[in-house]
Scaffold this motif. Structure first.
Motif, mmCIF file in Angstrom:
data_model
loop_
_atom_site.group_PDB
_atom_site.id
_atom_site.type_symbol
_atom_site.label_atom_id
_atom_site.label_comp_id
_atom_site.label_asym_id
_atom_site.label_seq_id
_atom_site.Cartn_x
_atom_site.Cartn_y
_atom_site.Cartn_z
ATOM 1 N N TYR A 57 38.748 40.379 26.227
ATOM 2 C CA TYR A 57 37.630 41.300 25.946
ATOM 3 C C TYR A 57 37.187 41.171 24.492
ATOM 4 N N LEU A 58 38.122 41.083 23.573
ATOM 5 C CA LEU A 58 37.756 40.929 22.154
ATOM 6 C C LEU A 58 36.943 39.648 21.921
ATOM 7 N N ALA A 59 37.274 38.591 22.625
ATOM 8 C CA ALA A 59 36.561 37.325 22.453
ATOM 9 C C ALA A 59 35.213 37.297 23.164
ATOM 10 N N ASN A 60 35.000 38.222 24.103
ATOM 11 C CA ASN A 60 33.795 38.137 24.949
ATOM 12 C C ASN A 60 32.933 39.390 24.992
ATOM 13 N N ARG A 61 33.253 40.393 24.208
ATOM 14 C CA ARG A 61 32.460 41.629 24.293
ATOM 15 C C ARG A 61 31.108 41.493 23.637
ATOM 16 N N LEU B 67 43.741 45.815 40.622
ATOM 17 C CA LEU B 67 43.740 44.576 39.855
ATOM 18 C C LEU B 67 43.191 44.819 38.453
ATOM 19 N N TYR B 68 43.632 43.977 37.517
ATOM 20 C CA TYR B 68 43.085 43.982 36.166
ATOM 21 C C TYR B 68 43.254 42.593 35.586
ATOM 22 N N GLY B 69 42.512 42.316 34.524
ATOM 23 C CA GLY B 69 42.659 41.043 33.842
ATOM 24 C C GLY B 69 41.362 40.606 33.196
ATOM 25 N N LEU C 83 48.135 43.072 29.925
ATOM 26 C CA LEU C 83 47.241 43.887 29.098
ATOM 27 C C LEU C 83 46.848 43.144 27.832
ATOM 28 N N ARG C 84 47.819 42.504 27.206
ATOM 29 C CA ARG C 84 47.543 41.764 25.967
ATOM 30 C C ARG C 84 46.514 40.659 26.251
ATOM 31 N N ALA C 85 46.682 39.922 27.344
ATOM 32 C CA ALA C 85 45.740 38.856 27.689
ATOM 33 C C ALA C 85 44.348 39.424 27.988
ATOM 34 N N THR C 86 44.304 40.574 28.634
ATOM 35 C CA THR C 86 43.021 41.205 28.968
ATOM 36 C C THR C 86 42.324 41.697 27.710
ATOM 37 N N ARG D 116 50.234 54.981 38.706
ATOM 38 C CA ARG D 116 49.547 53.914 39.423
ATOM 39 C C ARG D 116 50.344 52.628 39.326
ATOM 40 N N GLU D 117 50.049 51.744 40.237
ATOM 41 C CA GLU D 117 50.589 50.385 40.216
ATOM 42 C C GLU D 117 49.422 49.451 39.946
ATOM 43 N N PHE D 118 49.648 48.453 39.128
ATOM 44 C CA PHE D 118 48.619 47.474 38.784
ATOM 45 C C PHE D 118 49.178 46.074 38.983
ATOM 46 N N ILE D 119 48.274 45.139 39.257
ATOM 47 C CA ILE D 119 48.673 43.734 39.358
ATOM 48 C C ILE D 119 47.681 42.899 38.569
ATOM 49 N N TYR D 120 48.220 41.982 37.790
ATOM 50 C CA TYR D 120 47.406 41.063 37.001
ATOM 51 C C TYR D 120 46.673 40.119 37.947
ATOM 52 N N VAL D 121 45.453 39.810 37.634
ATOM 53 C CA VAL D 121 44.579 39.056 38.527
ATOM 54 C C VAL D 121 45.160 37.690 38.924
ATOM 55 N N GLU D 122 45.838 37.010 38.006
ATOM 56 C CA GLU D 122 46.420 35.706 38.354
ATOM 57 C C GLU D 122 47.565 35.854 39.354
ATOM 58 N N ASP D 123 48.339 36.933 39.239
ATOM 59 C CA ASP D 123 49.369 37.201 40.241
ATOM 60 C C ASP D 123 48.734 37.468 41.600
#
Length: 156
Positions: free
Chosen positions: A152-156, A14-16, A145-148, A57-64
């Protein structure tokens, strides 16, 4: 045995937004995002990446993933385990290039083949999720990736 109704779901990586971006404990996507953005901020000419970049690797967006879990909870009542994933595989080398481009890092990417690649390939068969309760991931990797990165840019 005790009358508890449960399903067995196996999510892929997972990522997001709100992921773990700590360099000591993060997984590949948040680690790459942080590495690229910090290198960009420091005007570094390169970043280093473990391994050869040939593993996939395979990844899935957290909302999915959340949607898949919800659909399974509402519509699945079998004992068979179900993989929750995107069904899309990407080589780490391509993931690094995409992350660098989306984060604005324009330096070189240096791979360290002395570090482990890990398992050569990881992709799940997600057909059971699609067939049994209609789940199919919808967020493309680049969009997620763009949303993630934006989060991160808004919250780092």
């Amino acid at each position: 045995q005790y009358g508890m109704n449960a399903v067995f779901l196996l999510p892929v990586n997972l990522y997001g937004p709100r992921d773990n971006f700590d360099p000591a404990t993060s997984h590949v996507i948040p680690a790459l995002i942080r590495k690229c953005l910090e290198a960009k901020d420091a005007a570094a000419d390169h970043i280093e990446v473990w391994g050869t970049g040939q593993a996939s690797r395979e990844f899935i967006y957290v909302e999915d993933a959340a949607e898949g879990i919800l659909l399974a909870a509402e519509h699945y009542n079998d004992p068979d385990p179900v993989n929750i994933g995107s069904g899309c595989e990407i080589k780490i080398r391509d993931l690094v290039s995409l992350t660098a481009r989306l984060s604005g890092f324009q330096g070189r990417i240096v791979y360290d083949p002395g570090k482990p690649d890990g398992q050569p390939r990881r992709r799940l068969d997600t057909s059971r999720a699609r067939e049994r309760f209609g789940f199919q991931a919808t967020v493309p990797l680049e969009q997620g990736l763009r949303a993630t990165i934006d989060w991160y840019l808004a919250n780092r």
